[in-house]
Design a protein around this motif. Structure first.
Motif, PDB file in Angstrom:
ATOM      1  N   THR A  92     -97.416  59.271 -11.338  1.00  0.00           N
ATOM      2  CA  THR A  92     -98.543  59.709 -11.872  1.00  0.00           C
ATOM      3  C   THR A  92     -98.242  60.777 -12.961  1.00  0.00           C
ATOM      4  O   THR A  92     -98.727  61.035 -14.152  1.00  0.00           O
ATOM      5  N   TYR A  93     -96.915  61.585 -12.781  1.00  0.00           N
ATOM      6  CA  TYR A  93     -96.571  62.426 -13.792  1.00  0.00           C
ATOM      7  C   TYR A  93     -96.022  61.861 -15.016  1.00  0.00           C
ATOM      8  O   TYR A  93     -96.034  62.254 -16.023  1.00  0.00           O
ATOM      9  N   LEU A  94     -95.292  60.642 -14.573  1.00  0.00           N
ATOM     10  CA  LEU A  94     -94.270  60.105 -15.578  1.00  0.00           C
ATOM     11  C   LEU A  94     -95.644  59.269 -16.741  1.00  0.00           C
ATOM     12  O   LEU A  94     -95.236  59.397 -17.673  1.00  0.00           O
ATOM     13  N   ARG A  95     -96.613  58.853 -16.252  1.00  0.00           N
ATOM     14  CA  ARG A  95     -97.670  58.345 -17.124  1.00  0.00           C
ATOM     15  C   ARG A  95     -98.719  58.991 -17.572  1.00  0.00           C
ATOM     16  O   ARG A  95     -99.663  58.783 -18.243  1.00  0.00           O
ATOM     17  N   ASN A  96     -98.571  60.592 -17.225  1.00  0.00           N
ATOM     18  CA  ASN A  96     -99.410  61.401 -17.923  1.00  0.00           C
ATOM     19  C   ASN A  96     -98.684  62.472 -18.578  1.00  0.00           C
ATOM     20  O   ASN A  96     -98.380  63.511 -17.891  1.00  0.00           O
ATOM     21  N   PRO A  97     -98.418  62.377 -19.897  1.00  0.00           N
ATOM     22  CA  PRO A  97     -97.672  63.267 -20.788  1.00  0.00           C
ATOM     23  C   PRO A  97     -98.250  64.697 -20.966  1.00  0.00           C
ATOM     24  O   PRO A  97     -97.531  65.832 -20.606  1.00  0.00           O
ATOM     25  N   GLN A  98     -99.354  64.877 -20.424  1.00  0.00           N
ATOM     26  CA  GLN A  98    -100.032  66.082 -20.637  1.00  0.00           C
ATOM     27  C   GLN A  98     -99.965  66.826 -19.125  1.00  0.00           C
ATOM     28  O   GLN A  98    -100.085  68.006 -18.963  1.00  0.00           O
ATOM     29  N   LYS A  99     -99.369  66.225 -17.940  1.00  0.00           N
ATOM     30  CA  LYS A  99     -99.190  66.843 -16.839  1.00  0.00           C
ATOM     31  C   LYS A  99     -97.635  67.431 -16.615  1.00  0.00           C
ATOM     32  O   LYS A  99     -96.940  66.343 -17.053  1.00  0.00           O
ATOM     33  N   TYR A 218     -85.654  67.597 -17.321  1.00  0.00           N
ATOM     34  CA  TYR A 218     -85.904  66.703 -16.292  1.00  0.00           C
ATOM     35  C   TYR A 218     -86.804  65.617 -16.877  1.00  0.00           C
ATOM     36  O   TYR A 218     -86.809  64.556 -16.394  1.00  0.00           O
ATOM     37  N   GLU A 219     -87.820  66.037 -17.798  1.00  0.00           N
ATOM     38  CA  GLU A 219     -88.560  65.074 -18.341  1.00  0.00           C
ATOM     39  C   GLU A 219     -88.037  63.949 -19.189  1.00  0.00           C
ATOM     40  O   GLU A 219     -88.661  62.804 -19.367  1.00  0.00           O
ATOM     41  N   ILE A 220     -86.666  64.446 -19.663  1.00  0.00           N
ATOM     42  CA  ILE A 220     -85.898  63.194 -20.367  1.00  0.00           C
ATOM     43  C   ILE A 220     -85.791  62.024 -19.386  1.00  0.00           C
ATOM     44  O   ILE A 220     -85.538  60.574 -19.472  1.00  0.00           O
ATOM     45  N   ILE A 221     -85.266  62.627 -18.054  1.00  0.00           N
ATOM     46  CA  ILE A 221     -85.021  61.525 -17.024  1.00  0.00           C
ATOM     47  C   ILE A 221     -86.634  60.742 -16.267  1.00  0.00           C
ATOM     48  O   ILE A 221     -86.659  59.625 -16.406  1.00  0.00           O
ATOM     49  N   ARG A 226     -86.771  53.358 -17.946  1.00  0.00           N
ATOM     50  CA  ARG A 226     -85.777  53.015 -16.784  1.00  0.00           C
ATOM     51  C   ARG A 226     -86.283  53.483 -15.571  1.00  0.00           C
ATOM     52  O   ARG A 226     -86.297  53.026 -14.475  1.00  0.00           O
ATOM     53  N   MET A 227     -86.716  54.814 -15.667  1.00  0.00           N
ATOM     54  CA  MET A 227     -87.229  55.588 -14.331  1.00  0.00           C
ATOM     55  C   MET A 227     -88.497  54.840 -13.872  1.00  0.00           C
ATOM     56  O   MET A 227     -88.801  54.706 -12.642  1.00  0.00           O
ATOM     57  N   GLU A 228     -89.266  54.518 -14.918  1.00  0.00           N
ATOM     58  CA  GLU A 228     -90.570  53.880 -14.484  1.00  0.00           C
ATOM     59  C   GLU A 228     -90.296  52.461 -13.709  1.00  0.00           C
ATOM     60  O   GLU A 228     -90.872  52.077 -12.939  1.00  0.00           O
ATOM     61  N   ASN A 229     -89.332  51.670 -14.472  1.00  0.00           N
ATOM     62  CA  ASN A 229     -89.243  50.483 -13.849  1.00  0.00           C
ATOM     63  C   ASN A 229     -88.652  50.648 -12.341  1.00  0.00           C
ATOM     64  O   ASN A 229     -88.917  49.911 -11.364  1.00  0.00           O
TER      65      ASN A 229
END
Length: 263
Positions: A92-99, A218-221, A226-229
């Motif tokens: 959820t955080y990965l796919r929502n840049p505003q969060k 941490y957001e770089i990771i 790769r993290m999403e996959n």
């Protein structure tokens, strides 16, 4: 008693009463046969009684093992349900840049992903009875077949757990190699579900102050493909694990009910 019958035979023979002797002989044979049949019946009854005792003891021991399995499966269900929740949060955080998650929360949610569950089946009573050969004396053959299938199906769950462990080792840990652990503290392991006491470990890490001042983004990771996959792959495997756990729990409940209702 033998002397008594012998005297009767001798008296009948000495008086040349062959017809009466013949009738007597037949009667004696019938008595002997009846005695043998009674003895066989008593022996058969004793053997059945012993077999019933062995069967009752077997199912009593198996029931104890199944209830241990029940507790273990409840632990697995909690473990993987929580894992699914943590993966969902990260995605959820990965796919929502505003969060913005924050480093501490990120550390808390990724830490449980390092841990996997070791599958355990409590089948000692069943396997011991199988090895000793008492299954031939157990009348409840259908229930034996169901137990045999239940224990054989354990491999399905075990293989699924093993695939998650391999996935963590081969995919997740390499992603996290470049992530400094300097932010680990006493709260880092709060979301970790594990049978061992992990808090001592996190307290120890937190007690050693990190003076390197390494910048941690941490957001770089978190927000890389790769993290999403990885997260999606882990979610799929975890969902599969939960399905197998629930299926095994349903079969377990049926078996426990049937064993408890046997008498």
């Amino acid at each position: 008693m033998i002397k008594f019958f012998r005297k009767i035979r001798q008296r009948l023979l000495s008086e040349s009463k062959f017809s009466k002797y013949f009738a007597y002989a037949v009667g004696e044979i019938i008595l002997v046969v009846i005695g043998i049949l009674i003895a066989l019946q008593i022996n058969n009854w004793n053997e059945k009684r012993k077999a019933k005792i062995v069967e009752a003891n077997f199912f009593e021991d198996v029931l104890l093992d199944l209830k241990k399995d029940q507790d273990r499966l409840e632990y697995y269900e909690l473990f993987y349900t929580k894992r699914a929740e943590y993966l969902d949060t990260l995605l959820t955080y990965l796919r929502n840049p505003q969060k913005t998650m924050g480093i501490d929360k990120f550390q808390q949610y990724v830490e449980p992903l390092y841990y996997t569950a070791t599958p355990t089946s409590y089948s000692t009573s069943f396997e011991s009875a199988k090895a000793s050969g008492i299954f031939n004396d157990i009348e409840a053959k259908d229930l034996l077949k169901e137990l045999s299938q239940y224990y054989s199906d354990f491999a399905l769950m075990a293989n699924n757990f093993a695939s998650i462990t391999r996935y963590v080792e081969n995919k997740f840990e390499p992603i996290m190699y470049n992530f400094p652990e300097g932010n680990m503290n006493q709260n880092t392991g709060n979301l970790v579900i594990n049978e061992e006491n992990t808090q001592t470990f996190y307290n120890k890490i937190a007690s050693i102050k990190d003076n390197r001042n390494i910048p941690i983004d941490y957001e770089i990771i978190l927000k890389t493909p790769r993290m999403e996959n990885y997260i999606i792959g882990d979610m799929g495997r975890t969902s599969n694990a939960i399905g197998k756990i629930k299926s095994r729990q349903e079969k377990l409940q049926v078996l426990i009910h049937k064993i408890e209702e046997r008498d």
